[in-house]
Design a protein around this motif. Structure first.
Motif, mmCIF file in Angstrom:
data_model
loop_
_atom_site.group_PDB
_atom_site.id
_atom_site.type_symbol
_atom_site.label_atom_id
_atom_site.label_comp_id
_atom_site.label_asym_id
_atom_site.label_seq_id
_atom_site.Cartn_x
_atom_site.Cartn_y
_atom_site.Cartn_z
ATOM 1 N N LYS A 67 0.696 -1.371 0.256
ATOM 2 C CA LYS A 67 0.065 -0.049 0.069
ATOM 3 C C LYS A 67 0.965 1.189 -0.078
ATOM 4 C CE LYS A 67 -3.131 2.389 3.043
ATOM 5 N NZ LYS A 67 -2.155 3.636 3.408
ATOM 6 N N ASN A 71 1.120 3.879 -3.418
ATOM 7 C CA ASN A 71 0.672 5.092 -3.131
ATOM 8 C C ASN A 71 1.906 6.325 -3.529
ATOM 9 O OD1 ASN A 71 -1.845 4.501 -2.141
ATOM 10 N ND2 ASN A 71 -1.530 4.835 -0.078
ATOM 11 N N GLN A 74 1.817 5.774 -7.619
ATOM 12 C CA GLN A 74 0.509 5.513 -8.367
ATOM 13 C C GLN A 74 0.436 6.992 -9.103
ATOM 14 O OE1 GLN A 74 -2.162 7.915 -6.527
ATOM 15 N NE2 GLN A 74 -3.111 7.951 -8.863
ATOM 16 N N LYS A 160 -6.092 2.623 -9.038
ATOM 17 C CA LYS A 160 -6.191 3.477 -7.623
ATOM 18 C C LYS A 160 -7.602 3.057 -6.989
ATOM 19 C CE LYS A 160 -6.144 7.808 -5.495
ATOM 20 N NZ LYS A 160 -5.923 9.426 -5.620
ATOM 21 N N ALA A 161 -8.664 2.932 -7.790
ATOM 22 C CA ALA A 161 -9.979 2.654 -7.351
ATOM 23 C C ALA A 161 -10.179 1.213 -6.814
ATOM 24 C CB ALA A 161 -11.055 2.808 -8.481
ATOM 25 N N VAL A 163 -7.432 -0.570 -5.548
ATOM 26 C CA VAL A 163 -6.459 -0.755 -4.498
ATOM 27 C C VAL A 163 -7.330 -0.220 -3.150
ATOM 28 C CG1 VAL A 163 -4.373 -0.086 -3.308
ATOM 29 C CG2 VAL A 163 -4.642 -0.815 -5.785
ATOM 30 N N GLU A 164 -7.955 1.213 -3.672
ATOM 31 C CA GLU A 164 -8.602 1.977 -2.446
ATOM 32 C C GLU A 164 -9.716 0.751 -1.771
ATOM 33 O OE1 GLU A 164 -9.655 5.610 -3.913
ATOM 34 O OE2 GLU A 164 -7.762 6.430 -3.227
ATOM 35 N N SER A 165 -10.348 0.179 -2.808
ATOM 36 C CA SER A 165 -11.532 -0.541 -2.346
ATOM 37 C C SER A 165 -11.257 -2.028 -1.416
ATOM 38 C CB SER A 165 -12.209 -0.997 -3.635
ATOM 39 O OG SER A 165 -11.385 -2.288 -4.287
ATOM 40 N N VAL A 167 -8.684 -1.592 0.617
ATOM 41 C CA VAL A 167 -8.425 -0.792 1.623
ATOM 42 C C VAL A 167 -9.501 -0.653 2.659
ATOM 43 C CG1 VAL A 167 -7.180 0.943 2.963
ATOM 44 C CG2 VAL A 167 -5.954 0.053 1.031
ATOM 45 N N ASP A 168 -10.461 0.027 1.763
ATOM 46 C CA ASP A 168 -11.765 0.186 2.528
ATOM 47 C C ASP A 168 -12.436 -0.975 2.997
ATOM 48 O OD1 ASP A 168 -11.374 3.064 1.889
ATOM 49 O OD2 ASP A 168 -12.697 2.895 0.263
#
Length: 498
Positions: A67, A71, A74, A160-161, A163-165, A167-168
Motif C-alpha cells: 500500500k 501510493n 501511483q 487506484k480505485a 486498491v482503495e476498495s 483498503v476500504d
C-alpha cells in the motif's frame, strides 16, 4: 489443467486451477509491481488484467508495505500512462501524414522528370497544405484531452480505485511497528551479506529502509499466513534472481523461500497446547501466468489482442533478435576477443601478438531473462562461437628497405561460449508481432580455449613451405628465405615485376 494435488508449488504455472485454490480458502497477495504494471500494459491487456483481479477481489489481501509503495508511485505512473496514450495518438497521426506526403512527393518527382508544366510549383503548394494540416492537428491535440478520443475506459485511475476498495474493505495486512521494521533491517544486513533471498539484489540500488522493502514484504506475508493459518497465492513480477530461478524458460520460485515459508508458518507445539500445526503452502506466479490461470479457471474472457500478446514469449523475442544481438557486438569481438581467451591453452603466441579475430561460426546455445525492472527487461544470450586469428614473431628489419621482417604466421583457432546482455524496453504500444528492437547490448563474459594451432615453420608438408622463410612475398604469398630473396620484400620470381 492441474488440480490442487498436482501443483508444483515452486513453479509459476498458468495451468493451475485458481478457482479450486480459492475454494480451499487460499489468499491472494500481489506485489507492488503487479499493481503498477497495470499502468504499463496496452489498454486491452490492462482491462483484461483488471477483469481478472476483480474476479478474485474477495480473496485478495494487500500488504501494508505494498500500500505504501503503491501510493508513492501511483500518481506518476498514471500520468506516464496518459502521456504514452496521447503521444501514441499524436505520433501515429503525424506518421500517417508524413507517409502520404512522401508518397505524393514521389509522384510529383516523376511528373517533374517528364517535364510536366508547373509540377514543381504544384508540389510546393501541396507541401504548404500539409504543413498547415500538421499545425492544425498540433493545435487540436494541445487544446483537447486525447484520452477522450480513444476506446479506453481509464478516464479515471481505475487501478487506484481497485486498491482503495481493498483498503476500504479492510483487506489489508497489519503493519509492523517501527521497532519490528528496524529489527527486520538488522536481519536484512546479515541476510544480504550472505545473499539470502529475498531482496539482496536491491542492496546496491536502494538505500535506508527501502533497501529492505522486499524482505519486509516477505515477513508480512509469512506473519499473516501463520497468524491466520492461510495458504498463499503470491504474485510478483520481480524476476530478479533473489526471487526466482529463470532457467529453461520457466519461473521457479527459489527453494530457499519455499522452505522458509513452510518453516516459519508452522505452528509449534509449545504455542499450541502441545499440538504442532501444519505448515502453510505458497503458490507463486508471475502476473502473466496468474491472469491466464484466472481466465481459464474462472471464465474471464480474453480479447483477441490479449491472446496475441500472451503468445509472444521470451523465446519468440529471442528468436527474432538472436542474429541482430550478435551483430551488435561483432566488431567489439573482432578487435577485443583476445581478452576472453584462456592464454594458458595457447600453444605459442608470436612476439607481435594476436591480430584481429575472424568469427568463423556462431550459434545461439541458450538464453535467460535475468531482470525485469519497471518497463525494462534484461536478457543474457549465450552463444557457441568459433574464432581464428594469427600471430607472428619480429625477426628484424631489411638492411636496404628498413621494412620490418616477421616470421610466417602462426594460426590460432579457439572455441568457446560468449554471453551477451541485451536490454529491452517493453512499451505499452509495442508491436508484439514484430518486436525485434532492443535498447543496448554488451558482452558480459567469454570463455575460449585453443582448438587448433598451425605453425608454418613446422608445416613441411605444405606445398608452399619454404625452409628458413623469414617473410612472405606479397604477390605469390610464398615464403622468402636467403635462397629466393629477390629484394624489396619480393621473391626472385616476382621481384622483376617491380
Amino acid at each position: 489443467m492441474a488440480n490442487n494435488n498436482e501443483i508444483a508449488p515452486s513453479i509459476s504455472d498458468a495451468s493451475v486451477n485458481v478457482a479450486e485454490l480459492l475454494a480451499e480458502d487460499y489468499v491472494i497477495v500481489c506485489d507492488t509491481n503487479v499493481y503498477l504494471g497495470l499502468y504499463r500494459f496496452s489498454p486491452d491487456y490492462a482491462n483484461f488484467a483488471l477483469d481478472c483481479l476483480r474476479a478474485v477481489q474477495a480473496h485478495v489481501m494487500i500488504p501494508y508495505t505494498v500500500k505504501i509503495e503503491y501510493n508513492k508511485h501511483q500518481r506518476s505512473e498514471f500520468k506516464l500512462r496518459q502521456d504514452k496514450l496521447e503521444n501514441s495518438i499524436i505520433e501515429g497521426t503525424m506518421t500517417s501524414i508524413d507517409k502520404q506526403q512522401k508518397s505524393l512527393k514521389n509522384i510529383f518527382a516523376t511528373l517533374s522528370t517528364r517535364q510536366f508544366p508547373g509540377a514543381d510549383e504544384f508540389q510546393s503548394e501541396i507541401d504548404e497544405k500539409y504543413d498547415e494540416l500538421k499545425t492544425m492537428l498540433t493545435d487540436y491535440f494541445a487544446d483537447r484531452s486525447v484520452l477522450s478520443l480513444i476506446h479506453d475506459s481509464w478516464t479515471d485511475d481505475v487501478v487506484k480505485a481497485f486498491v482503495e476498495s481493498l483498503v476500504d474493505g479492510n483487506q489489508i495486512m497489519q503493519d509492523f511497528t517501527r521497532d519490528m521494521i528496524y529489527a527486520i533491517c538488522e536481519e536484512g544486513k546479515k541476510r544480504y551479506d550472505k545473499k539470502v533471498p529475498p531482496g539482496y539484489k536491491d542492496a546496491k540500488n536502494k538505500d535506508g529502509v527501502r533497501k529492505y522493502s522486499d524482505l519486509i514484504l516477505w515477513k508480512e506475508i509469512i506473519q499473516f499466513a501463520k497468524e491466520k493459518q492461510k495458504n498463499i497465492i503470491f504474485v510478483t513480477d520481480d524476476v530478479k534472481p533473489d526471487w526466482w530461478n529463470t532457467e529453461n524458460d520457466k519461473y521457479e520460485f527459489l527453494p530457499q523461500l519455499v522452505q522458509e515459508f513452510a518453516k516459519d508458518t508452522k505452528i509449534r507445539q509449545s504455542a499450541n497446547n502441545g499440538v504442532a500445526g501444519p505448515s502453510m503452502k505458497i503458490v507463486p506466479f508471475v502476473s502473466a501466468d496468474f491472469y491466464d490461470a484466472i481466465s481459464d479457471s474462472m471464465n474471464v474472457p480474453k480479447p483477441n489482442v490479449v491472446e496475441q500478446a500472451l503468445k509472444i514469449t521470451d523465446k519468440d523475442y529471442i528468436n527474432m533478435i538472436e542474429y541482430q544481438a550478435f551483430d551488435s557486438i561483432y566488431e567489439n569481438l573482432v578487435y577485443s576477443g583476445f581478452q576472453y581467451v584462456d592464454e594458458s591453452t595457447l600453444t605459442y603466441v608470436g612476439s607481435e601478438g594476436i591480430g584481429d579475430w575472424e568469427i568463423v561460426e556462431h550459434e545461439l546455445s541458450s538464453f535467460k531473462r535475468v531482470e525485469h525492472y519497471d518497463d525494462q527487461i534484461t536478457y543474457e544470450l549465450i552463444y557457441d562461437v568459433e574464432m581464428s586469428s594469427y600471430s607472428c614473431d619480429y625477426l628484424g628489419r631489411d638492411d636496404d628497405s628498413k621494412d620490418v621482417i616477421v616470421s610466417p604466421d602462426y594460426r590460432h583457432g579457439v572455441t568457446g561460449q560468449l554471453t551477451i546482455s541485451v536490454v529491452r524496453t517493453v512499451d505499452m504500444f509495442m508491436d508484439f508481432e514484430d518486436s525485434s528492437d532492443f535498447d543496448s547490448s554488451e558482452i558480459v563474459s567469454g570463455d575460449f580455449i585453443e582448438s587448433s594451432y598451425k605453425s608454418r615453420f613446422a608445416d613441411e608438408d605444405d606445398d608452399n613451405y619454404v625452409p628458413g622463410a623469414y617473410t612472405t612475398c606479397p604477390d605469390c604469398t610464398r615464403g622468402i628465405n636467403t635462397e629466393n630473396d629477390g629484394g624489396n620484400g619480393f621473391c626472385v620470381e616476382c621481384a622483376p615485376n617491380h
